[in-house]
Design a protein around this motif. Structure first.
Motif, PDB file in Angstrom:
ATOM      1  N   UNK A   1      16.042 -16.883  -5.454  1.00 52.19           N
ATOM      2  CA  UNK A   1      15.286 -15.973  -4.605  1.00 52.19           C
ATOM      3  C   UNK A   1      14.303 -15.201  -5.481  1.00 52.19           C
ATOM      4  N   UNK A   2      13.190 -14.833  -4.887  1.00 53.83           N
ATOM      5  CA  UNK A   2      12.185 -14.094  -5.646  1.00 53.83           C
ATOM      6  C   UNK A   2      12.405 -12.606  -5.416  1.00 53.83           C
ATOM      7  N   UNK A   3      12.562 -11.879  -6.489  1.00 60.91           N
ATOM      8  CA  UNK A   3      12.704 -10.432  -6.336  1.00 60.91           C
ATOM      9  C   UNK A   3      11.471  -9.737  -6.888  1.00 60.91           C
ATOM     10  N   UNK A   4      10.783  -9.044  -5.999  1.00 63.56           N
ATOM     11  CA  UNK A   4       9.651  -8.222  -6.431  1.00 63.56           C
ATOM     12  C   UNK A   4      10.168  -6.807  -6.620  1.00 63.56           C
ATOM     13  N   UNK A   5       9.481  -6.058  -7.457  1.00 64.63           N
ATOM     14  CA  UNK A   5       9.889  -4.673  -7.643  1.00 64.63           C
ATOM     15  C   UNK A   5       8.673  -3.771  -7.565  1.00 64.63           C
ATOM     16  N   UNK A   6       8.846  -2.720  -6.856  1.00 67.86           N
ATOM     17  CA  UNK A   6       7.774  -1.728  -6.741  1.00 67.86           C
ATOM     18  C   UNK A   6       7.996  -0.676  -7.820  1.00 67.86           C
ATOM     19  N   UNK A   7       7.054  -0.552  -8.735  1.00 69.56           N
ATOM     20  CA  UNK A   7       7.192   0.443  -9.803  1.00 69.56           C
ATOM     21  C   UNK A   7       6.821   1.813  -9.242  1.00 69.56           C
ATOM     22  N   UNK A   8       7.849   2.526  -8.933  1.00 67.56           N
ATOM     23  CA  UNK A   8       7.715   3.756  -8.145  1.00 67.56           C
ATOM     24  C   UNK A   8       7.184   4.912  -8.998  1.00 67.56           C
ATOM     25  N   UNK A   9       6.091   5.499  -8.538  1.00 71.88           N
ATOM     26  CA  UNK A   9       5.509   6.612  -9.299  1.00 71.88           C
ATOM     27  C   UNK A   9       5.635   7.928  -8.538  1.00 71.88           C
ATOM     28  N   UNK A  10       6.571   7.963  -7.601  1.00 75.60           N
ATOM     29  CA  UNK A  10       6.754   9.208  -6.853  1.00 75.60           C
ATOM     30  C   UNK A  10       6.126   9.154  -5.470  1.00 75.60           C
ATOM     31  N   UNK A  11       5.293   8.133  -5.241  1.00 78.90           N
ATOM     32  CA  UNK A  11       4.698   7.972  -3.919  1.00 78.90           C
ATOM     33  C   UNK A  11       5.254   6.692  -3.325  1.00 78.90           C
ATOM     34  N   UNK A  12       5.813   6.806  -2.151  1.00 78.38           N
ATOM     35  CA  UNK A  12       6.496   5.639  -1.602  1.00 78.38           C
ATOM     36  C   UNK A  12       5.543   4.649  -0.947  1.00 78.38           C
ATOM     37  N   UNK A  13       6.077   3.471  -0.660  1.00 77.98           N
ATOM     38  CA  UNK A  13       5.302   2.413  -0.029  1.00 77.98           C
ATOM     39  C   UNK A  13       5.160   2.656   1.460  1.00 77.98           C
TER      40      UNK A  13
ATOM     41  N   UNK B   1       0.846  -1.183   0.000  1.00 73.66           N
ATOM     42  CA  UNK B   1       0.000   0.000   0.000  1.00 73.66           C
ATOM     43  C   UNK B   1       0.888   1.241   0.000  1.00 73.66           C
ATOM     44  N   UNK B   2       0.309   2.359  -0.368  1.00 71.58           N
ATOM     45  CA  UNK B   2       1.055   3.610  -0.340  1.00 71.58           C
ATOM     46  C   UNK B   2       1.221   4.104   1.084  1.00 71.58           C
TER      47      UNK B   2
ATOM     48  N   UNK C   1      -4.212   8.504  -8.723  1.00 70.39           N
ATOM     49  CA  UNK C   1      -3.467   7.736  -7.741  1.00 70.39           C
ATOM     50  C   UNK C   1      -4.414   6.817  -6.965  1.00 70.39           C
ATOM     51  N   UNK C   2      -5.603   7.299  -6.726  1.00 66.07           N
ATOM     52  CA  UNK C   2      -6.537   6.506  -5.933  1.00 66.07           C
ATOM     53  C   UNK C   2      -7.297   5.465  -6.726  1.00 66.07           C
ATOM     54  N   UNK C   3      -7.389   5.676  -8.024  1.00 71.31           N
ATOM     55  CA  UNK C   3      -8.171   4.719  -8.799  1.00 71.31           C
ATOM     56  C   UNK C   3      -7.303   3.780  -9.638  1.00 71.31           C
ATOM     57  N   UNK C   4      -6.093   4.197  -9.950  1.00 74.01           N
ATOM     58  CA  UNK C   4      -5.241   3.329 -10.744  1.00 74.01           C
ATOM     59  C   UNK C   4      -4.826   2.121  -9.919  1.00 74.01           C
ATOM     60  N   UNK C   5      -4.896   0.953 -10.532  1.00 75.12           N
ATOM     61  CA  UNK C   5      -4.465  -0.268  -9.860  1.00 75.12           C
ATOM     62  C   UNK C   5      -5.113  -0.420  -8.485  1.00 75.12           C
ATOM     63  N   UNK C   6      -6.441  -0.215  -8.430  1.00 81.41           N
ATOM     64  CA  UNK C   6      -7.220  -0.323  -7.186  1.00 81.41           C
ATOM     65  C   UNK C   6      -6.711   0.620  -6.099  1.00 81.41           C
ATOM     66  N   UNK C   7      -6.016   1.675  -6.493  1.00 86.54           N
ATOM     67  CA  UNK C   7      -5.493   2.590  -5.485  1.00 86.54           C
ATOM     68  C   UNK C   7      -4.270   2.036  -4.764  1.00 86.54           C
ATOM     69  N   UNK C   8      -3.682   0.995  -5.341  1.00 84.46           N
ATOM     70  CA  UNK C   8      -2.535   0.368  -4.700  1.00 84.46           C
ATOM     71  C   UNK C   8      -1.293   0.562  -5.576  1.00 84.46           C
ATOM     72  N   UNK C   9      -0.124   0.534  -4.943  1.00 81.88           N
ATOM     73  CA  UNK C   9       1.108   0.626  -5.733  1.00 81.88           C
ATOM     74  C   UNK C   9       1.276  -0.632  -6.582  1.00 81.88           C
ATOM     75  N   UNK C  10       1.940  -0.493  -7.694  1.00 81.37           N
ATOM     76  CA  UNK C  10       2.148  -1.648  -8.564  1.00 81.37           C
ATOM     77  C   UNK C  10       3.430  -2.374  -8.155  1.00 81.37           C
ATOM     78  N   UNK C  11       3.265  -3.648  -7.836  1.00 85.74           N
ATOM     79  CA  UNK C  11       4.409  -4.466  -7.444  1.00 85.74           C
ATOM     80  C   UNK C  11       4.445  -5.660  -8.395  1.00 85.74           C
ATOM     81  N   UNK C  12       5.593  -5.890  -9.008  1.00 85.48           N
ATOM     82  CA  UNK C  12       5.686  -6.944 -10.019  1.00 85.48           C
ATOM     83  C   UNK C  12       6.786  -7.940  -9.647  1.00 85.48           C
TER      84      UNK C  12
END
Lengths: 437, 665
Positions: B564-576, A51-52, B542-553
């Protein structure tokens, strides 16, 4: 499996089972409640997710007929879509909150309807003298409320009463041999409202030659006709009406005594070692709605929170439900403190409710020898004891029964809560006890 | 008579009373241009309603504590706050909708009209088609319930373990690729490139057992798998994290101290939860639109078309106000407002285009040549269409395209209750005129807000600009169906993100008092920042894109060559939210069986800078720093990454910050 089972699992999350989830449980914190709102605390288990950061995210608000200026604080962020973690089915109306907020008055109303209660709070302390119609009259007041018509009438009456035919009296001074004394005496007999000073003054001003114009008073009376006040007013006009302060009257609103409906609620809770989490929660679940209910019913509600084990001490609301201590139990200690604290709230001016809760365990003979007499001595609209025993009765837990036996429902309510499902019944038992009064 | 019989008869009686409203609401919806799935209505009692709400609108769901939690909440909310008339309708063909028996008739009608509009949305919005055109949802969810129940009651499987497994997957519920059509994960056994192949080849080499166990030990063999053809694995970052885990994940076996293949039940549970996530995704992606759509048509049918009787209207208005006027930001209200705005804007454009085609009228002389009050007067609906009663229908012409000739005939024969259903004698065109938005009292000013620059923009690409000789002629040619036609087009192809992106305008933001806010370090609270449409849009995106959640791939499934599994947070300027991210990683570990990592970018603030900024009444500039958070099953390690390693994650063309430059100056 089914609803019953799912509810059961939910209650056990973080407790008997699924300890791993305990870090995600949030209990409603009553302390944060705004003064005019009540919140119903519920256990929320929020699973973690990517989450943000809420601070970094910011948000969108909607004003009501205007927007705040840039730089104005906006308070806590409004709930945003995506905050909740629901499936988003159409039909789920409203945001996701950890609390439900409502106005205590609405709450009281709901509860009245739900339980068929109709508690009529008694007004006690006179706090306000409300203005009724402007039918009363007083001697002082703002200029705008001056009753001028009355002032004029009174002035006129006074003028008429004080007025006399000055010429006529002067003529009497011209009677030979009569001085001011004789004239004053005569005037009195004639009911002429003239003062001695005026006569003396007029006599001094009278030229000496004229002082013997008439031989006798009879001669004067025969020749000079006394004019009536009305004639004089007609002739001379109404030169001056003597307004006197003492004639001033101010119209004043009728005073209606407004009695404020004051209530002081004493919440007493056993925090001794035997009061475990579940019992604690049951007390909170029962007391909180009672507090809201009374807050909603009365104009002014004050709360006293007393925690006790073998000793009693007053605490703030925020701490009240959370305290846990190790000591034994002596319920009378709380009533002693309650009696002391209630002195500030005389029963003549305050409605009083004294609610105590615990698991009915008490030190031996304390109930009979000390608590019951104290309950009888503390005048109150209602005394109540809520026994919280999630697992049924413990052997030495007899406080509730003893109290119930002694008072037999007269102004003292005793309720038993073994689980959350009993809470509403307990509230009903307590509030309807006063109702029956 | 038993209680349940009484109950049943009571419900039957209510159902009979609702048969006519249900049938008529559907007819009215169709007349208004909607095309809903057929809807089956069910009468249920208060407790059943609470239960359904808790279970997301369906009767049978897999056993889980969260339904219990939702039930508890629902029941308390309604106990203490009083019941609103809830409506539940499922995206299904036919749709199922539920009416609570104790609702008033006005509430039932409101719910029915609302439901018809949702059913139209379900059927026609293309995002719902991504899961399936014919979802058969109730059956799917019921079969999921049975599957999970069977595992939970299996004596060989620990019930707590199944429940915990569900929780792990639910933490990643939103990590799917919701823009792709749903497809089940192919029946892969989860082993990736076949180990047996490697074994076979080792066999062929004819090595001694000793060499094999020393050199080509398990670890080596593991490492062979993803590297088989030398390509990165996955080749492209994978959005469907649940799907990826379903295919390649393993479970951590505590006793063995290593990753082991999933049990069948584990694989099944992931797959069915993934399917549910895809099934519910379109609803989450169109919440604002869909609820706004339903509220719009509900209010059209109930309020404007008088579907609520006169005595019910007040009650209905009260209900509507309660739903839409909950304080603060309300996505449903935003949706309704935006639909209304689109209707007005489309109609206005249609009018403007016609007026600009009047000979001699240009965008420059428009204000002098056109009297908009006269235009509005001319746009008022025909009296015969506006007021319909037994006398007025004598004047209607069956040939008129606005008139439903067949219904008119029946109405004249006295077969139609015109007082209750006046709309029956009209066609879609007739109803468009009857409810034409620009002449409604609340929107009368809308046409006049046309600015010269709006007119210029409309005129710019216009040919044939002398089609009409007079303003009257132009207004007579205005197509009053333009607004509703456009609305239906939009409801077909958009989701919340595109809907807001395309249709939010400054005019709309101003008229409805929307604003943005940000947390400010200086004052340590949230402050209003902007009322500019671009800023409001940013925050809404920001609130409606991707259910309002950050995109993690999934970025790399063989990170550092160690599986090991590496996930990445596609950062759009708002941190986790870093705490939650770590807690989620713990769950991902359970589903991967081996160490997991997450690359992200965080904003770091030097306390000294914050202090200095505060003294100067400015906002401190945070430093963006790449981070790797790794969890090995026991503990977390967090290390700073050089910028090159995270640069590809940082979007350069978006900026969700709405703070003005001269902030607080």
């Amino acid at each position: 499996m089914g609803l019953r089972d799912d509810l059961e699992r939910y209650r056990e999350v973080g407790e008997e089972r699924r300890q791993d989830l305990s870090e995600f449980i949030q209990y409603g914190d009553l302390g944060e409640s705004l003064p005019d709102e009540v919140k119903i605390p519920i256990k929320i288990v929020d699973l973690p997710e990517f989450a943000y950061d809420p601070r970094d995210k910011g948000g969108v608000g909607q004003g009501d007929g205007g927007t705040p200026d840039v730089g104005d604080p906006v308070g806590q962020p409004q709930p945003q879509p995506g905050d909740g973690d629901e499936d988003g089915d159409p039909g789920e109306e409203g945001g996701e909150h950890e609390y439900y907020e409502m106005d205590p008055e609405e709450f009281a109303q709901e509860l009245d309807e739900e339980l068929g209660l109709d508690l009529e709070p008694k007004g006690k302390k006179v706090v306000e003298e409300k203005e009724g119609d402007y039918t009363d009259i007083t001697r002082t007041g703002p200029a705008s409320t001056l009753d001028f018509e009355r002032l004029f009438k009174e002035g006129l009456k006074r003028k008429l009463a004080m007025d006399f035919d000055e010429e006529y009296v002067r003529e009497a001074l011209k009677v030979e041999g009569w001085g001011p004394d004789a004239v004053f005496e005569w005037a009195r007999g004639e009911n002429l409202p003239v003062s001695r000073a005026w006569i003396e003054n007029a006599y001094d001003e009278l030229p000496r030659g004229e002082r013997t114009t008439w031989d006798s008073i009879e001669q004067m009376e025969a020749n000079v006709e006394e004019t009536t006040a009305l004639q004089r007013i007609r002739r001379e006009g109404l030169e001056q009406v003597p307004f006197r302060r003492e004639d001033e009257r101010y119209r004043y609103p009728e005073i209606v005594e407004e009695k404020e409906k004051n209530v002081v609620v004493v919440n007493i809770r056993d925090v001794s070692g035997s009061m475990r989490e579940k019992k604690r929660e049951l007390v909170e679940r029962t007391f909180t709605p009672l507090d809201w209910y009374l807050t909603g019913k009365y104009d002014n509600a004050e709360f006293i929170y007393i925690a006790h084990d073998a000793e009693a001490w007053a605490v703030e609301r925020e701490e009240f439900f959370g305290i846990r201590s190790g000591g034994g139990t002596r319920i009378s200690s709380a009533y002693e403190l309650a009696a002391e604290l209630l002195e500030e709230y005389p029963f003549s001016e305050w409605n009083r409710y004294v609610f105590a809760a615990g698991d009915s365990e008490n030190s031996s003979n304390d109930t009979e020898e000390r608590v019951i007499p104290l309950m009888e001595q503390i005048p109150a609209n209602l005394h109540a004891y809520v026994e919280t025993q999630p697992s049924g009765n413990a052997i030495n837990a007899t406080h509730a029964e003893e109290v119930e036996r002694h008072f037999d429902g007269n102004d003292v309510a005793v309720a038993y809560v073994t689980g959350p499902e009993d809470v509403v019944d307990a509230i009903y038992t307590i509030l309807s006890t006063e109702n029956n009064e | 008579m038993s209680e349940s019989d009484q109950d049943r008869i009571q419900k039957q009686r209510i159902a009979e009373g609702l048969e006519e409203p249900v049938a008529e609401a559907n007819r009215l919806a169709r007349k208004l241009g909607l095309d809903p799935f057929p809807v089956n209505y069910w009468i249920i009692d208060y407790d059943e309603m609470n239960e359904l709400i808790a279970y997301g609108g369906f009767q049978e769901r897999y056993p889980h504590w969260r339904w219990g939690m939702q039930y508890d909440r629902q029941q308390k909310q309604r106990q203490f706050l009083g019941g609103k008339a809830f409506e539940i309708v499922n995206n299904d063909n036919p749709s199922h909708a539920f009416l609570q028996e104790s609702n008033s008739l006005a509430d039932q009608k409101a719910v029915i009209t609302h439901v018809e509009a949702h059913a139209d949305f379900f059927k026609n919005n293309q995002w719902f088609g991504l899961f399936a055109d014919d979802p058969d949802a109730a059956a799917m969810l019921a079969s999921h319930a049975r599957t999970v129940e069977s595992y939970m009651s299996d004596p060989d499987i620990d019930r707590e373990e199944v429940e915990a497994w569900i929780d792990h997957v639910l933490c990643l519920e939103d990590c799917i690729d919701q823009h792709q059509p749903f497809a089940p994960v192919e029946g892969d056994d989860g082993a990736g490139p076949d180990l047996e192949d490697v074994d076979e080849r080792l066999e062929e080499l004819g090595l001694s057992d000793e060499v094999r166990s020393q050199v080509f030990d398990d670890e080596w063999r593991e490492a062979q798998r993803p590297e088989e053809d030398g390509a990165a694995f996955p080749e492209e970052p994978e959005l469907d994290v649940i799907g990826f885990l379903r295919k390649h994940g393993r479970a951590y076996d505590e006793d063995a101290g290593k990753a082991v293949e999933y049990e069948d039940w584990q694989r099944d549970v992931i797959e069915l939860l993934r399917r549910e996530a895809y099934y519910f995704a379109p609803q989450k992606m169109t919440k604002c639109m869909n609820e706004g759509w339903a509220a719009y048509w509900e209010s059209m049918m109930m309020g404007e078309e008088g579907f609520a009787g006169a005595d019910e209207f007040l009650h209905y208005a009260d209900h509507q106000a309660m739903v839409l006027n909950s304080p603060g930001f309300n996505p449903y209200k935003l949706g309704k407002e935006l639909w209304e705005y689109i209707e007005n804007a489309t109609n206005r454009r249609e009018v403007a285009e016609h007026l600009l085609r009047v000979e001699g009228v240009t965008w420059r002389n428009f204000p002098d040549r056109v009297d908009l009050d006269e235009v509005l007067a001319a746009l008022e609906p025909d009296r015969a269409i506006d007021r319909i009663d037994a006398d007025s229908i004598a004047d209607l012409d069956p040939e008129d395209p606005r008139v439903d000739a067949e219904a008119l005939e029946r109405a004249r024969a006295g077969e139609i209750d015109l007082e209750r259903y006046p709309w029956k004698v009209l066609t879609y065109e007739g109803l468009c005129e009857r409810h034409y938005s620009l002449v409604k009292p609340q929107y009368r000013g809308f046409l006049k807000q046309l600015s010269q620059s709006d007119l210029e923009r409309i005129a710019r690409y216009m040919f044939d600009d002398a089609r009409y000789d007079s303003v009257e002629e132009a207004v007579a040619a205005v197509d009053r169906t333009a607004g509703w036609d456009r609305m239906r087009e939009i409801r077909e192809s958009h989701n919340d993100v595109t809907f807001l992106d395309e249709f939010l305008t400054q005019e709309f933001v101003d008229a409805n008092d929307y604003f943005t806010y940000e947390y400010t370090q200086t004052t340590r609270d949230f402050r209003a920042t902007s009322t500019d449409v671009e800023d409001v849009k940013k925050k809404l995106m920001l609130q409606f894109t991707n259910f309002g959640k950050p995109t993690v791939v999934v970025e790399d499934a063989n990170y550092n060559n160690r599986n090991e599994l590496l996930l990445a947070h596609q950062y759009n300027g708002v941190m986790l939210d870093l705490q939650q991210a770590q807690q989620t990683l713990e769950r991902v570990f359970e589903l991967w069986g081996r160490p997991v990592g997450l690359k992200t970018i965080v904003k770091e603030l030097d306390e000294h800078d914050v202090e200095v900024a505060r003294r100067r009444d400015r906002e401190p500039e945070p430093e963006e720093q790449g981070k790797l958070i790794r969890f090995d099953g026991e503990e977390f390690a967090i290390e700073d990454l050089p910028w090159e390693e995270v640069e590809h994650l940082a979007a350069t063309d978006v900026d969700y910050d709405t703070k003005p430059d001269d902030w607080l100056a």
